[in-house]
Design a protein around this motif. Structure first.
Motif, PDB file in Angstrom:
ATOM      1  N   HIS A 143       0.835  -1.206   0.000  1.00  0.00           N
ATOM      2  CA  HIS A 143       0.000   0.000   0.000  1.00  0.00           C
ATOM      3  C   HIS A 143       0.871   1.259   0.000  1.00  0.00           C
ATOM      4  O   HIS A 143       1.531   1.511  -1.002  1.00  0.00           O
ATOM      5  N   HIS A 178      -1.386  11.088   7.131  1.00  0.00           N
ATOM      6  CA  HIS A 178      -2.731  11.508   7.539  1.00  0.00           C
ATOM      7  C   HIS A 178      -3.361  10.409   8.382  1.00  0.00           C
ATOM      8  O   HIS A 178      -2.724   9.392   8.645  1.00  0.00           O
ATOM      9  N   ASP A 199      -5.837   3.108   6.452  1.00  0.00           N
ATOM     10  CA  ASP A 199      -4.918   2.435   5.529  1.00  0.00           C
ATOM     11  C   ASP A 199      -3.531   3.079   5.524  1.00  0.00           C
ATOM     12  O   ASP A 199      -2.682   2.726   4.686  1.00  0.00           O
ATOM     13  N   HIS A 200      -3.304   3.999   6.499  1.00  0.00           N
ATOM     14  CA  HIS A 200      -1.975   4.617   6.670  1.00  0.00           C
ATOM     15  C   HIS A 200      -1.498   4.569   8.119  1.00  0.00           C
ATOM     16  O   HIS A 200      -0.326   4.823   8.391  1.00  0.00           O
ATOM     17  N   ASP A 243      -1.462  10.593   0.427  1.00  0.00           N
ATOM     18  CA  ASP A 243      -2.675  10.503  -0.396  1.00  0.00           C
ATOM     19  C   ASP A 243      -2.998  11.902  -0.887  1.00  0.00           C
ATOM     20  O   ASP A 243      -3.227  12.806  -0.084  1.00  0.00           O
TER      21      ASP A 243
HETATM   22 MN    MN Z   1      -5.140   5.900   1.602  1.00  0.00          MN
END
Ligand code: MN
Ligand code: NI
Length: 227
Positions: free
Chosen positions: A8, A50, A54-55, A140
């Motif tokens: 990712h 951020h 997913d981070h 992102d």
């Molecule tokens: Mn993301």
């Protein structure tokens, strides 16, 4: 610097003896199951662009296990400080020298809620300067005009880590424009293939970049890229 792709938007960045982990999302990533040993990462620092899960999903666990210092914006840092993590907060436009090098916090065009829905402040990118190299970590983001400030007023990056998966961020066509705007010739793509909506045609993306003389690396899980 040595970059290991952990799926990712997550990278282990090694600079000298220092270990930086960027945007850890490993235990919940279907592509990294049984491929990445979270306990072996042992980062000194964790950089978060951020608040989205997913981070940030593995940041608390890894930070508490290793005493890592989380570097992120004020709101993201407060959220992790409330959970017992050590943090250093920057905000957009600010820079700070650490023992591994300098981190400058840049703008990104996106959103930033924490996994529990609380406010994650503004989303960010980073300009990382270490070992006489400069890396632009976009986070992102959509393509945006602020990127033009980087080569004009700051510095030309030796490498850019750009999202290329489209739908939730810019796609590879806009990432190519971003690479041209920041005046880099080498890009590592991230934020692709993890979920169905962001699966991309690798050959098409790489060849599109090649038409402009820019190298696009779409790394495999655990692939190492040296800078
Ligand atoms: Mn993301
Ligand atoms: Ni996001």
């Amino acid at each position: 610097m040595r970059f290991t792709y952990l799926g990712h938007s997550c990278f282990l960045i090694e600079s000298g003896s220092h270990r930086l982990l960027l945007d850890p999302f490993i235990s919940g990533n279907p592509l990294t199951v049984n491929k990445v040993d979270i306990l072996a990462l042992k980062p000194d620092y964790i950089l978060l662009t951020h608040g989205h899960g997913d981070h940030t999903a593995d940041a608390e666990h890894i930070a508490l296990a290793n005493g890592s210092l989380i570097i992120a914006n004020f709101e993201v840092c407060n959220w992790f400080a409330d959970r017992g993590c050590q943090t250093f907060a920057l905000n957009t436009g600010g820079k700070k020298q650490f023992d591994f090098g300098t981190v400058k916090m840049l703008s990104a065009t996106h959103s930033s809620t924490m996994p529990d829905g609380s406010d994650g402040g503004d989303p960010n990118g980073f300009l990382l300067q270490a070992e006489n190299k400069v890396v632009y970590i976009a986070g992102d983001t959509g393509l945006n005009a602020d990127m033009a400030l980087i080569p004009k007023y700051f510095v030309r990056p030796d490498l850019a880590i750009l999202p290329v998966g489209d739908v939730f961020t810019m796609g590879y066509e806009d990432a190519l424009i971003a690479a041209q705007i920041v005046e880099t010739s080498r890009v590592i793509g991230c934020h692709f293939d993890t979920f169905d909506p962001i699966k991309i045609d690798h050959n098409k993306a790489i060849s599109t970049f090649a038409t402009k003389g820019i190298e696009l690396i779409l790394p495999q899980i655990n692939q190492v890229i040296n800078l």
